[in-house]
Design an enzyme around this catalytic site. Sequence first.
Site: not given
Length: 520
Positions: A492, A496
Amino acid sequence: MANAVIMPKAGITVESCIIGEWVKKVGDQVKLGDVLFTYETDKASFECESTAEGELLDIFFEEGDEVPCLVNVCAIGTKGEDCSALRGGSASDAPVATAAPAAAAAAPVAACACNTKAQAVIMPKAGITVESCIIGEWLKQVGDQIKIGDILFTYETDKASFECESTAEGELLAIFFEEGEEVPCMENVCAVGPKGEPTDCLKPGAAPAVAEVAVAEASAPVAEAAPVVAAKDGAPVSPRAAKLAKAAGVDATLAVGTGPNGRIIERDVQKLIAQGVPAKAAAAVAEPENEYEDVKFSGIRRAISKSMHTSLSTMAQLTHNTSFDATAILNYRKALKAAGGDYAGITLGDIVLYAVSRTLLNHPDLNANMLDDNSIRLFKHVNLGVAVDTPRGLMVPTIRNADQLSLLEISKAVKELAAECRDGAINPDKLSGGSFTVSNLGSMGVESFTPVINPPQTGILGVCGTVDRVRKGADGSIQIYPAMGLSLTYDHRAVDGTPAARFQKELCTNLENFTTLLAK
């Protein structure tokens, strides 16, 4: 003048090789690079290429003979030339046309810059990507007399095991690292020299440490150390003979050795088996069985443990689970199987790899390596890592430039790399450089899982099994279709949720319309 071709030394642990098949015969004309014969160790097979031109004048060993490394095998020269002086010789006896050995490596020795006659043996660099190795077992102890070629210790990378041979003679004066310790490549491991010589200046970190270093790189790893077993009369037993004897349940030491220097080789054990010699007697008293066994991790398991812990403790990992209609790829797989030949070997996993290699080009943040918390390396081509289960543990070889390979080429590459991994004969350099990894547990019936990213990559795809699911058709009818699950774990920090979901959606679309993807 006739030239002798010698038996290559195919690895630092190899003492002899068995001739498989003679490709050239006496009287044949030989050119540079022509394959003369095949030969094998107990781990792998090789081809011996000629570096001389002329007529193959004589063959000194036949197919099936076990030949010590560096001994003359055949002679090449001008027609009618006398080559009898080369028979039974070695590399030091005559001019040699050496076939390039698959992997000749000796224990590097560092000469001390201080006033001592002792020499330091350093940790070899077993592959250009290997930075450190773990010492497995010391076969010599301080005070032992060492000869050139003696095996000092075994050592492991995260993928393979090796034996370190000495190129120095004298007493083993000092050991600087113990079993189980991780040692940087090129670091001094021990000291060999005349009795009483000082060794303090050779210890890692001492100054001055090393004047000059000669490095012999081990380019073809040996899957496991295969020490020669001494027979009861002193004759050694070849590794291949020992394996055959163990499998047949016979005592190899009862065989009469016909190999070099009385060495017991495979054909001797075969003769022993044919004679009906009984197996070793069982122990008179059975040892009490322990309730448990404590087992230390192997080098590869320690590496996996360290890598997975680092991955989960340094990345912000998140997993998405989705599925797609596998009807198209199942039908295409049936068509490939019916076509026969190489196409019949293409699997569903290969089809997924092909689709991944094309889809990733539109999602560069997933086809990437994290350099640090502030930068990322985006690859222009897909270097696809493929998780392979082996008896030694999980390995991840890399299919380089997979996006430029056909489906058939990807299928063949996967099988070749997987075979090298399972044989323990893969070069460590083939286990690095991946930009994305695919792990397939579908054949085990897994419906979804959380694959762990292989650092420094930013993503990994888990391929799951196929299950029947129900959906409503356009006409309102109930339909049953095969659904295959895909589990995507991503970092992450670099990717995204929405971009990661877009990759999965595009991948599912490509797999549901696979023949269209092939046409692009």
